[in-house]
Structures are given as C-alpha cells and as structure tokens.
Scaffold this active site. Structure first.
Site, PDB file in Angstrom:
ATOM      1  N   SER A  61       3.065  10.083   1.712  1.00 26.41           N
ATOM      2  CA  SER A  61       2.161   9.480   1.232  1.00 26.41           C
ATOM      3  C   SER A  61       1.103  10.569   0.325  1.00 26.41           C
ATOM      4  O   SER A  61       0.213  10.559  -0.631  1.00 26.41           O
ATOM      5  CB  SER A  61       1.872   8.518   1.841  1.00 26.41           C
ATOM      6  OG  SER A  61       0.950   8.796   3.122  1.00 26.41           O
ATOM      7  N   GLY A  98       5.334   7.344   4.111  1.00 27.50           N
ATOM      8  CA  GLY A  98       6.167   6.171   5.115  1.00 27.50           C
ATOM      9  C   GLY A  98       7.225   7.771   5.758  1.00 27.50           C
ATOM     10  O   GLY A  98       7.904   6.986   6.739  1.00 27.50           O
ATOM     11  N   ASN A 126       3.576  11.375  10.142  1.00 27.51           N
ATOM     12  CA  ASN A 126       4.186  10.192  10.570  1.00 27.51           C
ATOM     13  C   ASN A 126       4.598  10.736  11.545  1.00 27.51           C
ATOM     14  O   ASN A 126       5.057   9.339  13.165  1.00 27.51           O
ATOM     15  CB  ASN A 126       4.929   9.853   9.710  1.00 27.51           C
ATOM     16  CG  ASN A 126       4.129   8.826   8.564  1.00 27.51           C
ATOM     17  OD1 ASN A 126       2.856   8.499   8.477  1.00 27.51           O
ATOM     18  ND2 ASN A 126       4.539   8.984   7.029  1.00 27.51           N
ATOM     19  N   ASP A 209      -8.645   3.143   4.260  1.00 29.70           N
ATOM     20  CA  ASP A 209      -7.652   3.484   5.073  1.00 29.70           C
ATOM     21  C   ASP A 209      -7.855   4.358   6.431  1.00 29.70           C
ATOM     22  O   ASP A 209      -7.886   4.650   7.235  1.00 29.70           O
ATOM     23  CB  ASP A 209      -6.272   3.206   5.090  1.00 29.70           C
ATOM     24  CG  ASP A 209      -5.892   4.565   4.909  1.00 29.70           C
ATOM     25  OD1 ASP A 209      -6.615   5.802   4.466  1.00 29.70           O
ATOM     26  OD2 ASP A 209      -4.847   4.758   3.956  1.00 29.70           O
ATOM     27  N   HIS A 212      -6.128   8.213   4.165  1.00 26.40           N
ATOM     28  CA  HIS A 212      -5.498   8.797   2.581  1.00 26.40           C
ATOM     29  C   HIS A 212      -7.221   9.088   1.601  1.00 26.40           C
ATOM     30  O   HIS A 212      -7.447   8.616   1.702  1.00 26.40           O
ATOM     31  CB  HIS A 212      -4.664   8.190   1.874  1.00 26.40           C
ATOM     32  CG  HIS A 212      -3.533   7.936   2.718  1.00 26.40           C
ATOM     33  ND1 HIS A 212      -2.774   6.647   3.145  1.00 26.40           N
ATOM     34  CD2 HIS A 212      -2.012   8.602   2.543  1.00 26.40           C
ATOM     35  CE1 HIS A 212      -1.773   7.077   3.437  1.00 26.40           C
ATOM     36  NE2 HIS A 212      -1.851   7.694   3.200  1.00 26.40           N
TER      37      HIS A 212
END
Length: 233
Positions: A61, A98, A126, A209, A212
């Site tokens: 992402s 993701g 991730n 968030d 990002h």
C-alpha cells in the site's frame, strides 16, 4: 542535507504503534484474495508515460499510494522528476495494498516484462506487523531477487528497507530491520535504508491511520527513493 531521525513522545509513539497494529489487521482483509486473483493483477499496474526503458515499483500500500490518487503516490512523483530532467524512463506502479512477501513472491512474475531496467522491491512491512517468521520473510525476499535476476538478468534491483515498532520484542524488531541491508549486501544490490525516513511517526505527514503518508509525506518518501535511484539514471 543532513537528515535527522525524529524523536517521539511516548504517547505519540503508543498511538503510532497502535495504529500500525490496527492497520496490519485491516490490510489483512484487503489481501486475502490476492493469491486467487492473479488473472486480474494487471489492473493494479499503472504506467505513467511511455519509454523503452522502464522502472518497476513493486510493493504494498505504501507504493500503491493508499488513500491518495495514484498520481500523488511517490512512484508518480519519481516520474515527474524523471520527466523534468529529460530522462527516458517510464515508471510502472505495481503496488498492491495488503501485500506480504509471500503474496508478492507469487505475483511478481505477472508484472515482470521486457524493457524493465530497474525494479524497486518494497515489501516486508506487513510481514513484520503480523509477526511472520523472519526466516520466511527473508526467504521470500531472496526468492524475488532470484526471480528478477533469472528472468531479467540485466535489470538492476533496489531493495527498500523497512522498520517496525517493537511490539514483537526487541530481538524480532532488530533482526527484521537487518534482513534488508544483509540481503542487499549479499546480493550486491542497492538499498534504500528506510523508505519512510523522516515521515514515519510524524502526524502531519501521515493520514488518519497514522502510517500511510499524506501528499506531503509522499514527497519526502520520493526524496528518500531518489537519493538511491537518481544516481543510477
């Protein structure tokens, strides 16, 4: 210009780390169909101009520009820099929200194509957020490097380094961060020490968030990338 790593007050660090964990859980849902959707992965690839020489950004992402327009993500900003200098390269954004190193390893061959001169591999964050065994992350990254070297032996590889919060313990955190420079050294490939240098943990440079980058944050990420990529062009 000398860069300084920001120091974070404890409450801010806690919120930042908490948001990372929540993000890891949220992005898990975003990737669950990745392996099953190989036939449609080409839809995630965005070319920003036309040239016989190509630069492929392959990542999650962060590369995809989550929460922003594709034109605001750092690969597009790199294209703007390239165009302003009159360099003959096309940037391809193959970021997928993701993505883990496991799913990335399976997807990589779908986006490799003739004419790719440089590939930037930006994966692993991730994995770290989910506590994936370090040997698995390392093996997957190694496999991706091997795939590029096998299919595109003349292509140059840049590995984007990543850091994670210490939720998994100091040993895991330290060993995770070391994966990237150690692999870059053993394979004699270029390394971006930390993709989010001067961006991570700074509220005004990140979206709600907490992880990002905003439009302003993406510009700094592009600078981090250009420090390594620019001299290669």
């Amino acid at each position: 210009m000398t860069k300084k790593t920001p120091s974070f007050p404890l409450p801010l660090m806690f919120c930042y780390f908490l948001s990372l964990l929540l993000l890891g859980c949220g992005e898990k849902n975003a990737k669950k169909d990745t392996d099953e959707a190989s036939a449609t992965q080409e839809a995630t690839v965005t070319e920003t101009s036309e040239s016989s020489k190509k630069i492929l950004f392959f990542g999650d992402s962060l590369t995809a520009g989550y929460g922003l327009e594709v034109s605001q993500a750092f690969p597009a900003l790199i294209q703007q820099k390239i165009d302003s200098l009159g360099l003959d390269y096309t940037v391809i954004n193959a970021g997928l929200s993701g993505e883990t190193t496991a799913s990335g390893k399976n997807r990589l061959e779908w986006v490799l194509e003739d004419g790719i001169d440089i590939i930037i591999i930006e994966l692993g964050a991730n994995d770290g957020l989910r506590g994936v065994p370090l040997t698995e992350t390392e093996s997957n990254l190694q496999s991706m490097v091997d795939t590029v070297q096998s299919k595109l032996p003349n292509a140059k590889i840049i590995l984007a380094g990543m850091k994670i919060p210490p939720n998994m313990g100091p040993e895991y955190t330290s060993q995770f961060e070391n994966i990237f420079p150690e692999l870059a050294s053993s394979e004699n490939i270029k390394l971006i020490p930390f993709l989010l240098e001067n961006v991570a943990g700074i509220p005004e440079l990140n979206q709600g968030d907490g992880i990002h980058p905003t439009v302003a944050g993406q510009k700094l990420v592009a600078e981090n990338v250009w420090e390594v990529l620019g001299p290669m062009l």
